[in-house]
Design a protein around this motif. Structure first.
Motif, PDB file in Angstrom:
ATOM      1  N   VAL A   1       0.865  -1.179   0.000  1.00  0.00           N
ATOM      2  CA  VAL A   1       0.000   0.000   0.000  1.00  0.00           C
ATOM      3  C   VAL A   1       0.903   1.230   0.000  1.00  0.00           C
ATOM      4  CG1 VAL A   1      -1.689   1.326   1.309  1.00  0.00           C
ATOM      5  CG2 VAL A   1      -1.910  -1.167   1.155  1.00  0.00           C
ATOM      6  N   ILE A   2       0.742   2.098  -0.989  1.00  0.00           N
ATOM      7  CA  ILE A   2       1.661   3.236  -1.145  1.00  0.00           C
ATOM      8  C   ILE A   2       0.960   4.587  -1.160  1.00  0.00           C
ATOM      9  CG2 ILE A   2       3.298   1.792  -2.434  1.00  0.00           C
ATOM     10  CD1 ILE A   2       2.349   3.463  -4.959  1.00  0.00           C
ATOM     11  N   GLY A   3      -0.373   4.622  -1.182  1.00  0.00           N
ATOM     12  CA  GLY A   3      -1.075   5.880  -1.368  1.00  0.00           C
ATOM     13  C   GLY A   3      -1.366   6.124  -2.838  1.00  0.00           C
ATOM     14  N   TYR A   4      -1.394   7.384  -3.252  1.00  0.00           N
ATOM     15  CA  TYR A   4      -1.887   7.751  -4.587  1.00  0.00           C
ATOM     16  C   TYR A   4      -0.913   8.726  -5.237  1.00  0.00           C
ATOM     17  CZ  TYR A   4      -5.937   8.184  -7.777  1.00  0.00           C
ATOM     18  OH  TYR A   4      -6.815   8.103  -8.838  1.00  0.00           O
ATOM     19  N   PRO A   5       0.027   8.235  -6.039  1.00  0.00           N
ATOM     20  CA  PRO A   5       1.041   9.113  -6.632  1.00  0.00           C
ATOM     21  C   PRO A   5       0.479  10.294  -7.409  1.00  0.00           C
ATOM     22  CG  PRO A   5       1.690   6.828  -6.889  1.00  0.00           C
ATOM     23  CD  PRO A   5       0.287   6.812  -6.344  1.00  0.00           C
ATOM     24  N   LYS A   6      -0.681  10.147  -7.995  1.00  0.00           N
ATOM     25  CA  LYS A   6      -1.282  11.256  -8.740  1.00  0.00           C
ATOM     26  C   LYS A   6      -1.464  12.480  -7.855  1.00  0.00           C
ATOM     27  CE  LYS A   6      -5.203  12.436 -11.727  1.00  0.00           C
ATOM     28  NZ  LYS A   6      -6.405  11.916 -12.429  1.00  0.00           N
ATOM     29  N   PHE A   7      -1.782  12.259  -6.585  1.00  0.00           N
ATOM     30  CA  PHE A   7      -1.951  13.386  -5.667  1.00  0.00           C
ATOM     31  C   PHE A   7      -0.642  14.144  -5.451  1.00  0.00           C
ATOM     32  CE2 PHE A   7      -5.814  11.407  -3.302  1.00  0.00           C
ATOM     33  CZ  PHE A   7      -6.673  11.904  -4.261  1.00  0.00           C
ATOM     34  N   ASP A   8       0.481  13.464  -5.601  1.00  0.00           N
ATOM     35  CA  ASP A   8       1.769  14.144  -5.455  1.00  0.00           C
ATOM     36  C   ASP A   8       1.927  15.251  -6.502  1.00  0.00           C
ATOM     37  OD1 ASP A   8       2.208  12.244  -3.541  1.00  0.00           O
ATOM     38  OD2 ASP A   8       3.843  11.223  -4.600  1.00  0.00           O
ATOM     39  N   LEU A   9       1.319  15.041  -7.664  1.00  0.00           N
ATOM     40  CA  LEU A   9       1.442  16.013  -8.749  1.00  0.00           C
ATOM     41  C   LEU A   9       0.484  17.174  -8.615  1.00  0.00           C
ATOM     42  CD1 LEU A   9       1.723  13.722 -11.906  1.00  0.00           C
ATOM     43  CD2 LEU A   9       3.563  14.842 -10.650  1.00  0.00           C
ATOM     44  N   HIS A  10      -0.689  16.909  -8.051  1.00  0.00           N
ATOM     45  CA  HIS A  10      -1.766  17.886  -8.147  1.00  0.00           C
ATOM     46  C   HIS A  10      -2.166  18.515  -6.823  1.00  0.00           C
ATOM     47  CE1 HIS A  10      -2.005  16.705 -12.263  1.00  0.00           C
ATOM     48  NE2 HIS A  10      -2.279  15.455 -11.952  1.00  0.00           N
ATOM     49  N   ALA A  11      -1.356  18.307  -5.786  1.00  0.00           N
ATOM     50  CA  ALA A  11      -1.590  18.966  -4.495  1.00  0.00           C
ATOM     51  C   ALA A  11      -3.029  18.805  -4.045  1.00  0.00           C
ATOM     52  CB  ALA A  11      -1.227  20.450  -4.589  1.00  0.00           C
ATOM     53  N   ALA A  12      -3.579  17.601  -4.251  1.00  0.00           N
ATOM     54  CA  ALA A  12      -4.990  17.399  -3.945  1.00  0.00           C
ATOM     55  C   ALA A  12      -5.212  16.573  -2.697  1.00  0.00           C
ATOM     56  CB  ALA A  12      -5.672  16.712  -5.125  1.00  0.00           C
ATOM     57  N   ALA A  13      -4.173  16.352  -1.935  1.00  0.00           N
ATOM     58  CA  ALA A  13      -4.324  15.501  -0.756  1.00  0.00           C
ATOM     59  C   ALA A  13      -4.398  16.325   0.519  1.00  0.00           C
ATOM     60  CB  ALA A  13      -3.157  14.525  -0.685  1.00  0.00           C
ATOM     61  N   GLY A  14      -5.042  17.478   0.450  1.00  0.00           N
ATOM     62  CA  GLY A  14      -5.235  18.272   1.640  1.00  0.00           C
ATOM     63  C   GLY A  14      -4.477  19.578   1.630  1.00  0.00           C
ATOM     64  N   GLU A  15      -3.568  19.763   0.680  1.00  0.00           N
ATOM     65  CA  GLU A  15      -2.840  21.019   0.601  1.00  0.00           C
ATOM     66  C   GLU A  15      -3.746  22.110   0.035  1.00  0.00           C
ATOM     67  OE1 GLU A  15       0.832  20.677  -1.491  1.00  0.00           O
ATOM     68  OE2 GLU A  15       1.242  18.676  -0.727  1.00  0.00           O
TER      69      GLU A  15
ATOM     70  N   ASP B   1      -6.039  15.980 -15.272  1.00  0.00           N
ATOM     71  CA  ASP B   1      -5.147  16.606 -14.296  1.00  0.00           C
ATOM     72  C   ASP B   1      -5.878  17.204 -13.091  1.00  0.00           C
ATOM     73  OD1 ASP B   1      -6.307  18.954 -15.205  1.00  0.00           O
ATOM     74  OD2 ASP B   1      -4.481  19.746 -16.127  1.00  0.00           O
ATOM     75  N   MET B   2      -7.122  16.806 -12.871  1.00  0.00           N
ATOM     76  CA  MET B   2      -7.918  17.209 -11.715  1.00  0.00           C
ATOM     77  C   MET B   2      -8.404  18.655 -11.800  1.00  0.00           C
ATOM     78  SD  MET B   2      -6.096  15.124  -8.575  1.00  0.00           S
ATOM     79  CE  MET B   2      -7.378  15.615  -7.450  1.00  0.00           C
ATOM     80  N   THR B   3      -8.280  19.298 -12.960  1.00  0.00           N
ATOM     81  CA  THR B   3      -8.822  20.647 -13.114  1.00  0.00           C
ATOM     82  C   THR B   3     -10.314  20.674 -12.810  1.00  0.00           C
ATOM     83  OG1 THR B   3      -7.183  21.320 -14.764  1.00  0.00           O
ATOM     84  CG2 THR B   3      -9.287  22.489 -14.785  1.00  0.00           C
ATOM     85  N   TYR B   4     -11.039  19.716 -13.345  1.00  0.00           N
ATOM     86  CA  TYR B   4     -12.492  19.761 -13.211  1.00  0.00           C
ATOM     87  C   TYR B   4     -12.977  19.295 -11.836  1.00  0.00           C
ATOM     88  CZ  TYR B   4     -12.135  20.435 -18.229  1.00  0.00           C
ATOM     89  OH  TYR B   4     -11.795  20.922 -19.472  1.00  0.00           O
ATOM     90  N   THR B   5     -12.301  18.309 -11.268  1.00  0.00           N
ATOM     91  CA  THR B   5     -12.705  17.902  -9.914  1.00  0.00           C
ATOM     92  C   THR B   5     -12.386  18.993  -8.904  1.00  0.00           C
ATOM     93  OG1 THR B   5     -10.598  16.707  -9.666  1.00  0.00           O
ATOM     94  CG2 THR B   5     -12.537  15.418 -10.318  1.00  0.00           C
ATOM     95  N   GLU B   6     -11.397  19.846  -9.187  1.00  0.00           N
ATOM     96  CA  GLU B   6     -11.105  20.983  -8.323  1.00  0.00           C
ATOM     97  C   GLU B   6     -12.106  22.117  -8.528  1.00  0.00           C
ATOM     98  OE1 GLU B   6      -8.996  21.516  -5.831  1.00  0.00           O
ATOM     99  OE2 GLU B   6      -8.526  19.401  -5.986  1.00  0.00           O
ATOM    100  N   ALA B   7     -12.542  22.315  -9.776  1.00  0.00           N
ATOM    101  CA  ALA B   7     -13.384  23.467 -10.100  1.00  0.00           C
ATOM    102  C   ALA B   7     -14.841  23.278  -9.696  1.00  0.00           C
ATOM    103  CB  ALA B   7     -13.303  23.751 -11.596  1.00  0.00           C
ATOM    104  N   ALA B   8     -15.297  22.040  -9.555  1.00  0.00           N
ATOM    105  CA  ALA B   8     -16.721  21.775  -9.357  1.00  0.00           C
ATOM    106  C   ALA B   8     -17.152  21.891  -7.901  1.00  0.00           C
ATOM    107  CB  ALA B   8     -17.055  20.387  -9.886  1.00  0.00           C
ATOM    108  N   ASP B   9     -18.435  22.229  -7.740  1.00  0.00           N
ATOM    109  CA  ASP B   9     -19.053  22.281  -6.414  1.00  0.00           C
ATOM    110  C   ASP B   9     -19.856  21.022  -6.115  1.00  0.00           C
ATOM    111  OD1 ASP B   9     -18.448  25.172  -5.637  1.00  0.00           O
ATOM    112  OD2 ASP B   9     -19.449  25.448  -7.575  1.00  0.00           O
TER     113      ASP B   9
END
Length: 417
Positions: free
Chosen positions: A182-196, A292-300
Motif C-alpha cells: 500500500v503506497i497511497g496515490y502518486p497522482k496526488f503528489d502532482l496535483h496537491a490534492a491531498a489536503g494542501e 489533471d484534476m482541473t475539473y474535480t477541483e473546479a466543481a461544487d
C-alpha cells in the motif's frame, strides 16, 4: 554495486511503459519513475512511450517533479500498421496490443516492467517474455469489479492506493506473499490534492455553482447512453447552475464502446452544437484537463455513475449525486460503494431539484464521504511516489538477491541501448 539481476551482468533494469491512446493513466506511475530517477543508486530506469502525446505529457510531469527526462524511448508501429491506426483504434485496442507485439525486443533485456494497466501482461503470457517481472501501479481507486478480476492477480508486485484495494484483492485471492504494498496515490503528489491548499480554477464568467458531469464509458454502467443528452438539456435550460461535461476520456475515443465484462456495446453518438456553444456549459471529451484534476477541483458538486474520479473529487467533501438509470441493485454491493456518498437517482426527470436537495442535505453525507476517502487512500507524510519507489526497490532486492547499491547517476539510468 548497483542492484544486480545476475552475477556480473550489471544493475536490475526496470522499465516504465506508457502504452495507451489517452493520458489518464500516466500520473499513476510517472511520479514513481521520476522518484526512482532522482535517487543516486538502485535499478536502472528506462521510460517507454507509444505516442507523441504521451511523451509530451511525461515531459510535463518531469518538470513538475523538478527533473529532466533525458532519454525517453518512443516505440512505434511499422508503417502499414500506422496507416491502419486511424481506422481501427476507434473500434478496438488495436495499437495498444500491436505496439507490444511489434516492440517486444525493446523489453527483452528488462528484468522488471512497471505499468498502470493490464494489457502489457501479453508480453509474458503471449509474446514470449517469460522472464519479465511485472509491477502494477493500477490507475484510479474505484470500485468497479474489473479492477479486481483474475488479471489483477497476475502481477508480481501490486501497488495499492489504500486498504480498500487490499481488502478487495485479498478477498478475491489475488495477492501474492511479498507481492503487494500500500503506497497511497502518486497522482496526488502532482496535483496537491491531498489536503494542501490549492487555487480552484474559475472556468465560467459567473458566480453560479458548478456541477461536474463525469459519466463512465462502459455501456453496462454509464448513464450517458440512455440519459446523457437529457442531463445536458436540463442544465442547458437552467438559470442557476453551470455544467462541466467531462466524461471518462475513453467515452468519445471510440465510435463504438464494448463492455467486455458483460458483453454489451453502444455508441456514444454526438454532442449537439447548442450545448457546446452554451456559455454556462463546458464540454471536454478528453483534453489534458480531463486528466489533471482541473475539473474535480473546479466543481461544487459531482454528478456521475461508475467513474473512479469521484474519489479524487472527495478529497474535499462536497455534494454528490449518482445516476442509476440502468436500474442496478446497488445496495450492499462493493462495486457501487461510492454511491453511499450521495443521493442515487433512478431517472433524470427532476434533476435540478435533486441537485438543489444535494446541496441542502450535504451535511448528512460528510462523515460517509470522509470514511470512503480514507478507506480508499492511505496518505501519509511520506509522498506516495516515494513509497512506490521504495516498494519497487525492495521488490527488486528480493527478486535479485545478488543486489547491492552503487552510485549511478539519474542520467545514466535513462540510457537505452
Amino acid at each position: 554495486m548497483a542492484v544486480s539481476a545476475a552475477k556480473g551482468r550489471g544493475p536490475v533494469r526496470c522499465g516504465f511503459l506508457f502504452n495507451h491512446d489517452q493520458l489518464h493513466q500516466l500520473a499513476h506511475s510517472a511520479p514513481i519513475a521520476f522518484e526512482m530517477l532522482r535517487r543516486q543508486d538502485g535499478p536502472e530506469v528506462r521510460l517507454f512511450v507509444t505516442s507523441q502525446a504521451q511523451q509530451e505529457a511525461l515531459q510535463r510531469v518531469a518538470e513538475k517533479c523538478g527533473l529532466q527526462t533525458g532519454d525517453i524511448v518512443r516505440l512505434r508501429l511499422p508503417l502499414l500498421l500506422r496507416l491502419l491506426q486511424p481506422l481501427l483504434d476507434p473500434l478496438m485496442p488495436f495499437s495498444r496490443v500491436l505496439m507490444l507485439l511489434c516492440n517486444r525486443a525493446a523489453f527483452r533485456d528488462l528484468d522488471v516492467l512497471v505499468v498502470p494497466e493490464k494489457t502489457s501482461l501479453l508480453l509474458r503470457s503471449r509474446f514470449g517474455l517469460k522472464h519479465l517481472k511485472f509491477v502494477h501501479t493500477r490507475h484510479g481507486a474505484g470500485d468497479r469489479e474489473v479492477g479486481f478480476d483474475k488479471a489483477s492477480g497476475e502481477f508480481d508486485l501490486v501497488l495499492m492506493s489504500g486498504q480498500k484495494i487490499r481488502d478487495r484483492l485479498t478477498g478475491a485471492g489475488l495477492l501474492k506473499d511479498g507481492g503487494h504494498a500500500v503506497i497511497g496515490y502518486p497522482k496526488f503528489d502532482l496535483h496537491a490534492a491531498a489536503g494542501e491548499s490549492v487555487t480552484r480554477p474559475k472556468l465560467f464568467d459567473n458566480d453560479r455553482p458548478t456541477v461536474l458531469y463525469n459519466p463512465h464509458c462502459s455501456p453496462c454502467l454509464s448513464s450517458w447512453y440512455g440519459d446523457g443528452l437529457a442531463v445536458l438539456e436540463a442544465f442547458y435550460r437552467s438559470d442557476r447552475y453551470n455544467l462541466i461535461v467531462a466524461p471518462h476520456v475513453m467515452l468519445f475515443a471510440k465510435r463504438l464502446q464494448l463492455s467486455l465484462d458483460r458483453w454489451r456495446f453502444d455508441a456514444p453518438g454526438e454532442i449537439p452544437a447548442r450545448y457546446r456553444d452554451c456559455p454556462h456549459m463546458l464540454i471536454d471529451t478528453g483534453s489534458t484537463r480531463s486528466c489533471d484534476m482541473t475539473y474535480t477541483e473546479a466543481a461544487d458538486l459531482y454528478l456521475g455513475d461508475a467513474s473512479s474520479q469521484v474519489y479524487e473529487f472527495l478529497h474535499r467533501p462536497r455534494p454528490c449525486v449518482f445516476l442509476n438509470t440502468q436500474g442496478v441493485a446497488w445496495q450492499d454491493d462493493d462495486n457501487f460503494r461510492h454511491w453511499n456518498a450521495g443521493a442515487v437517482l433512478d431517472d433524470v426527470e427532476h434533476l435540478e431539484d435533486a441537485i438543489d436537495e444535494a446541496f441542502a442535505s450535504h451535511s448528512c453525507y460528510i462523515d460517509t464521504q470522509r470514511a470512503l476517502f480514507d478507506y480508499s487512500f492511505d496518505l501519509r507524510e511520506t509522498p506516495s511516489s516515494v513509497r512506490g519507489a521504495d516498494a519497487i526497490r525492495a521488490f527488486c532486492a528480493r527478486q535479485f538477491p545478488a543486489a547491492a547499491v552503487s552510485g549511478q547517476t539519474a542520467g545514466s539510468r535513462l540510457s537505452h541501448s
